[in-house]
Motif scaffolding. Sequence first.
Motif: not given
Lengths: 393, 140
Positions: A199-208, B74-81, B104-108
């Motif tokens: 589960v931890l290794a699967s692709r993130i869709v919308s974190s977390p 969000l991590f769309p395929r082939g585009r920036d998060p 994106a990951e730095e927004v807390a």
Amino acid sequence: MSGPDLRGAAAIAGVAESDLGEVGPGRYALDLAAQAAGAALADAGLSTRDVDGLFCAIAGRGMAPLDVAEYLGVRPRYTDGTMVGGSSFVSHLHHAALAIAAGACHTALIVYGSTARSDSVHAGNGRGRLPAAPPETPSYEAAYRPRMPVTGYALAAARHMHQYGTTRAQLAEVAVAARQWARLNPRAFVRDPLTVEDVLASRIVSSPLSVLDCCLVTDGGGALVVTAADRAGHLRRPPVYLLGAGEAHWHRAISQMPDLTVTAATESSRRAYEMAKVGPQDVDVVQLYDAFTINTVLFLEDLGFCAKGEGGAFVSGGRIAPGGSLPVNTNGGGLSYCHPGMYGIFTLIEAARQIRGEAGERQQPDVTIALAHGNGGQLSSQATAILGSEQAL
Amino acid sequence: MSGPGKVADLRRAGLAPHLEYTERLAEGAVPFQSCEECRAAVFPPRVLCPACGAMELTWERSAGLGTVYSTSVLFPRGRDPYPVVLVDLDEGFRMMSTVTGTPAEEVAIGARVRAHVDPAGPDGPHVAFTLETGERDERP
């Protein structure tokens, strides 16, 4: 203020699923709804001619009760098309008991069908994507490209992690427990072994949340037959009594949910427990709507099985898995068994089967009280039902 | 009656709140409503206060400062998060939005943010935020 006392007034006399998984092409939501309806009526020893109350919801069909009634050839004297997302069918059970207690109908059919998976394949969206529906009112969220519903639940998960230190590994425990149950259910869609590491290794869709934190997208339908308690005792199957029911909804859009770590399940479950005159300590099995792993954590807290903030620790160490101290989602849940878009009806079907003692390899010993909990929208609509065997009355 | 005259009447009467909102947004404001009865900050726009039911709502212009309540990348395929955030504005309303100009990951959660109106985008003008450097909300 408490509602009318329905404890023991109505009972589930028949349950069934339709074909599940991927049934298309060439079959429609109404086909699956009717297949499930016919099987649930047969399970009860009744027929469509006995049905005088109809309760249904089908995604994208605004007049679902008319579609279903015409298809089945029933002419109900009482109809309820309440559409509050995936919790609709738990609401329908509550409404059916109210209608039966008031004499508005005698034999209620609750029914659902969906070909979400086949539709997505057919439309070329890619397998496992729910079709997007246009918003019916202006959206104040769409411009930011959330991927709904997952982003709504991801925002709740992020907030729960921030406030309570819940970890992704704890969320993964929910998915692993669901999979372990699914491996005991021959009708489950996914039955391969699964680990926390997977589960931890699967692709993130919308974190977390990763792909494996998300429910399946399958086809499927389900139906329940509900009658007055006195009549249910004379039918084919042991009656499964409705002991208590409660509903609550506080918002529609996730951006309007006041506290993303506290759901309206706190209120719906309190109403259900009060009516049933039981508490969480009396519940033998729990069937709840696990659209995402965070749901199970939030609902176990809000249904009173652990304190707020302790859900992550509670689901760890196999506590909710086969062999654990609290059996949760014994069919494999929306995460591993089936999820056609509005899963709530399957919580009731599995709860009834556990009480009737017919759940095969996954059957729990001596189930007298089962809790079924539906969720709709974006943690929006919550509906709780407490079911029991004759012994629980 | 229909047409532009009808729309103008509705707007004057405060009965077309989405239209009013988009017009104020196009002028560069971050609009919200305030209830004349209970003073609640109201968003999204409505014709009735969800806190008390009163029908007298006044348009306000937010100072545009707020705190990130939650965030998801969000991590769309082939585009920036990209991040999707919920921001609690200091005036007391919450909105979904995004944060630009920062990975994106730095927004807390808890980060202080400042609003601007992005005139572009397929849906027209919308509110977006940037991080306020050196300021952090210490609330739990």
